[in-house]
Design a protein around this motif. Structure first.
Motif: not given
Lengths: 157, 352
Positions: A47, A50, A56-59, A62, A110
């Motif tokens: 994370g 992040s 939208r919370l994302v990594c 990826l 986050a």
């Protein structure tokens, strides 16, 4: 193959050129000089990278950089208003909720995403929703306390 | 990551045409695919990005009462859809027991079905793996295999399918809708993931170029909403794959089970539904003894594939626990944050 990507980062329109195999994290750090998001594991486990993508919370490790086309990205660099820190940033300092700091940008992003949806979380909810952010220094108690302090301040505001 | 071409088609037809070429993979959220590409276990020449295709992100009740979920619906959105969570609380619970907030926000319905095993030898290009390279051998057989399969495995492969989401879907009789070069078709979710047998490299029922477009829950699937639970045992209380898990569903009238469903996760290369256990439960009272008999029946054919005999007993016990919790009733808070089998309480948020 190189691709031109037009996107919005922290409210600013940004264009960059990248290869398809670059991640959004690579582009933020290498192309745009936004080094707040960190590469911890590179596999979506820690994370530290992040960011939010259209809220939208994302990594970001990826997400491919080309996927940012036409999207809105927010990073830790966009949290403070000029010189005024976000309540979460202040609370992390006041509660010493960091040591080495590698995980901190990701946790701040986050936690902000958490409080936007759940302004008055229980400690358990904070721990559940921040489970995707690993800290190897402090333990998590101070982080939970800092998030709760910031949440209380934000509810008063 | 090996370099690749990136294609963003405008329609499903364009996507399928682009994916007909060997070496092509569909890209949804990429939470599993990009990870495997970084490690070198997956090396596609081109990615076809389906994230912007129209019409794949609906959650719709159909006229016959079935629920259709588009392949691009994100795990978090489905779990937090109030009407969906009320009708299928275990599906929401299973989704929330998987991964982290970041990954659930990204990961999709179709991607969840398509995710690869978490066998570390599969993910490591330096290891022998029949699933990744047919005929190469299986390093897991003599390696670290305490989390590997106890049901449906073969000498060629002992990997498990890691999904939480697919476990209740299998129990509820979900159907997978597929589009491909030869048109559209459907496969029962229970038959979608293939057992390894002689060809572990064939992981799903999909043919080249085919795309999962939706899953559908049959009309009767919402009938279990009052008595159903998902229980997951893992090596820490959040953000880990299941060692074993169970989804239990009961229909109860006057203290008697009129219908039951039971499926296990983390035990095989597919979510493992036990119709034998379901038959045993039908017509029985809500008693621990009955649940234990059903759980024992569900695991009757289990055998260790390595240093993992403990998983048979763990799977038996997690099945009993899931049935006990289902009998006690679905939590009032929906979607429930996942409970923990390590908790002494049965509360909604215990050990979230």
């Amino acid at each position: 193959m190189s691709v031109t990507v037009s996107t919005t980062v922290n409210g600013d329109s940004v264009d960059f050129v990248c290869a398809p195999d670059e991640t959004l994290l690579d582009a933020l750090r290498g192309r745009l000089g936004l080094t707040g998001a960190k590469e911890g594991c590179g596999t979506g486990d820690c994370g530290a990278c992040s960011v939010t993508l259209n809220g939208r919370l994302v990594c970001s490790c990826l997400v491919l950089a080309v996927e940012a086309e036409g999207q809105e990205i927010a990073t830790v660099e966009g949290m403070a208003a000029g010189e005024t820190l976000h309540p979460l940033q202040r609370a992390f300092i006041d509660h010493a909720a960091l040591q080495c700091g590698i995980c901190t940008p990701g946790i701040l992003v986050a936690a902000k995403a958490l409080l936007e949806k759940t302004p008055d979380p229980s400690d358990e909810e904070v721990r559940y929703w921040l489970a995707g952010n690993l800290c190897r220094c402090t333990g998590y108690d101070k982080i939970v306390r800092a998030v709760q302090a910031a949440a209380a301040e934000m509810r008063r505001a | 990551m090996k370099s690749f071409d990136y294609i963003r088609p405008a329609s499903i037809a364009e996507a399928i045409a682009a994916a007909a070429e060997p070496g092509t993979a569909y890209l949804a959220a990429g939470t599993n695919l990009l990870d495997l590409m970084k490690g070198g276990a997956s090396r596609p020449d081109r990615l076809v990005d389906i994230t912007r295709l129209p019409g794949l992100d609906g959650v719709d009740r159909l006229d016959d009462g079935a629920m259709r979920i588009g392949t691009m619906v994100r795990n978090a959105d489905l779990a937090h859809d109030p009407a969906f969570a009320r009708a299928y609380p275990v599906v929401a619970e299973a989704l929330l027991s998987g991964a982290s907030a970041q990954l659930r926000n990204a990961a999709t319905v179709g991607g969840n079905l398509m995710q690869k095993t978490r066998c570390s030898y599969f993910a490591d290009p330096a290891a022998a793996c029949n699933r990744r390279s047919p005929g190469a051998g299986c390093d897991a057989r003599q390696g670290e295999n305490r989390s590997h399969a106890i049901l449906g495995w073969s000498e060629n492969c002992i990997a498990t399918h890691p999904s939480d989401f697919c476990v209740p879907l299998a129990a509820l009789g979900a159907v997978v809708e597929i589009a491909g070069p030869a048109g559209s078709r459907e496969v029962a979710l229970e038959d979608f993931h293939l057992l390894p047998d002689e060809t572990p490299e064939r992981e799903t029922a999909l043919e080249r170029g085919e795309l999962v477009t939706a899953i559908r829950l049959p009309p009767d699937a919402a009938g279990f909403a009052a008595h159903s639970r998902y229980m997951k045992l893992r090596e820490r209380t959040s953000f880990a794959f299941a060692l074993v898990s169970a989804a239990a569903f009961l229909k109860v009238e006057d203290g008697i089970i009129t219908e039951a469903r039971l499926a296990l996760g983390g035990v095989a290369a597919r979510p493992w539904r036990s119709k034998v256990a379901e038959e045993l439960l039908k017509g029985a009272a809500l008693e621990r003894r009955t649940f234990a008999e059903a759980a024992t029946a569900a695991l009757a054919e289990a055998r260790p594939s390595g240093d993992n005999a403990v998983k048979i007993e763990l799977a038996r016990r997690i099945s009993i626990r899931a049935l006990l919790l289902a009998a006690a009733g679905t939590p009032s808070r929906l979607p429930a944050l996942p409970g923990s089998p390590l908790s002494s309480q049965y509360g909604d948020l215990a050990n979230a």
